[in-house]
Design a protein around this motif. Structure first.
Motif, short mmCIF file in Angstrom:
data_model
loop_
_atom_site.label_atom_id
_atom_site.label_comp_id
_atom_site.label_asym_id
_atom_site.label_seq_id
_atom_site.Cartn_x
_atom_site.Cartn_y
_atom_site.Cartn_z
N VAL A 95 71.88 95.81 126.82
CA VAL A 95 71.48 95.85 128.23
C VAL A 95 69.97 95.64 128.33
CG1 VAL A 95 71.34 97.32 130.28
CG2 VAL A 95 73.40 97.37 128.85
N LEU A 96 69.22 96.35 127.49
CA LEU A 96 67.77 96.20 127.50
C LEU A 96 67.36 94.79 127.07
CD1 LEU A 96 66.61 99.64 126.10
CD2 LEU A 96 66.90 98.93 128.47
N ALA A 97 68.08 94.22 126.10
CA ALA A 97 67.78 92.86 125.67
C ALA A 97 68.03 91.86 126.80
CB ALA A 97 68.62 92.48 124.44
N ALA A 98 69.08 92.07 127.57
CA ALA A 98 69.36 91.20 128.72
C ALA A 98 68.27 91.34 129.78
CB ALA A 98 70.73 91.51 129.31
N MET A 99 67.81 92.57 130.01
CA MET A 99 66.72 92.79 130.96
C MET A 99 65.45 92.10 130.47
SD MET A 99 67.47 96.77 131.92
CE MET A 99 66.11 96.97 133.05
N MET A 100 65.20 92.20 129.16
CA MET A 100 64.03 91.56 128.57
C MET A 100 64.10 90.03 128.73
SD MET A 100 62.79 92.05 124.68
CE MET A 100 61.57 91.03 123.94
N ASP A 101 65.28 89.46 128.44
CA ASP A 101 65.45 88.01 128.60
C ASP A 101 65.20 87.58 130.03
OD1 ASP A 101 66.04 87.78 125.92
OD2 ASP A 101 68.14 87.25 126.20
N PHE A 102 65.73 88.34 130.99
CA PHE A 102 65.50 88.02 132.40
C PHE A 102 64.01 88.07 132.71
CE2 PHE A 102 64.68 89.22 136.74
CZ PHE A 102 65.45 88.32 137.46
N GLY A 103 63.35 89.14 132.29
CA GLY A 103 61.91 89.27 132.54
C GLY A 103 61.11 88.17 131.88
N ASP A 104 61.49 87.80 130.65
CA ASP A 104 60.79 86.71 129.95
C ASP A 104 60.94 85.39 130.70
OD1 ASP A 104 60.09 88.52 127.99
OD2 ASP A 104 61.49 87.73 126.48
N ARG A 105 62.14 85.14 131.21
CA ARG A 105 62.41 83.87 131.91
C ARG A 105 61.80 83.83 133.31
NH1 ARG A 105 67.18 83.90 129.59
NH2 ARG A 105 68.30 84.88 131.27
N HIS A 106 61.83 84.95 134.01
CA HIS A 106 61.48 84.91 135.43
C HIS A 106 60.24 85.69 135.82
CE1 HIS A 106 65.25 82.88 136.18
NE2 HIS A 106 65.87 83.81 135.49
N LEU A 107 59.74 86.58 134.97
CA LEU A 107 58.65 87.45 135.38
C LEU A 107 57.44 87.42 134.47
CD1 LEU A 107 60.89 90.53 136.34
CD2 LEU A 107 59.98 88.76 137.87
N GLY A 109 54.06 86.21 132.72
CA GLY A 109 52.91 85.47 133.23
C GLY A 109 52.77 84.13 132.54
N PRO A 110 51.74 83.39 132.90
CA PRO A 110 51.55 82.05 132.32
C PRO A 110 51.33 82.07 130.82
CG PRO A 110 49.70 82.67 133.76
CD PRO A 110 50.73 83.74 133.88
N GLU A 111 50.89 83.22 130.28
CA GLU A 111 50.67 83.31 128.84
C GLU A 111 51.96 83.50 128.06
OE1 GLU A 111 50.42 87.10 130.91
OE2 GLU A 111 49.19 85.33 131.13
N GLY A 112 53.06 83.78 128.76
CA GLY A 112 54.36 83.92 128.10
C GLY A 112 54.77 85.37 127.93
#
Length: 164
Positions: A95-107, A109-112
């Protein structure tokens, strides 16, 4: 009745999980305990949370079976608690990994993204993938049907839904 109790009482696994993790501190505590931060003072420092808030959230996570309390003792000191994820808590990793993936893709910053998960064996980035019980990997075009399960509310109509 508050939203957490309402969600917990629904015949819906997403609602019940959100009721369990509805407080952002609870999710971050599970994240940090899973990363190896086990002692109260270390958790308070890592999270930057008030000690009273941390104490209440840890007690709730222990009560819900996500975290267990164990004693440790430094030489010359009294026994103090440290916290570890239970099997139930470790199962929240996806669940946390899915939240992390969502945040990485959509939230991010420009630095990644701030953290990248890598396979220890080969160093490649780790991705979450859907796989059916027969071992078929699900792609973007595959349909996933939702049907009533054994825990569905009695008399509830069959959902005419599919995940997209």
């Amino acid at each position: 009745m508050d939203a957490q109790r309402t969600a917990a009482g629904q015949a819906c696994s997403v609602a019940r999980t959100m009721a369990l993790l509805s407080d952002p501190w609870a999710v971050l505590i599970v994240r940090d305990v899973g990363r190896g931060i086990h002692r109260f003072d270390e958790l308070a420092r890592s999270l930057g949370v008030a000690r009273t808030v941390l104490s209440r959230r840890l007690s709730a996570l222990v009560e819900s079976g996500i975290v267990e309390r164990a004693g440790y003792r430094e030489p010359g000191s009294r026994t103090r608690p440290e916290y570890h994820l239970t099997r139930r808590g470790r199962d929240l990793g996806v669940v946390l990994a899915a939240m992390m993936d969502f945040g990485d893709r959509h939230l991010a910053g420009p630095e990644g993204p701030p953290v990248v998960r890598r396979h220890a064996g080969c160093g490649a980035p780790v991705r979450l993938v859907g796989v059916c019980a027969e071992g078929h990997r699900l792609g973007a075009g595959d349909r996933v049907l939702l049907e009533p399960g054994p825990g569905a509310a009695p008399g509830s109509p069959a959902p005419d839904l599919e995940e997209r």
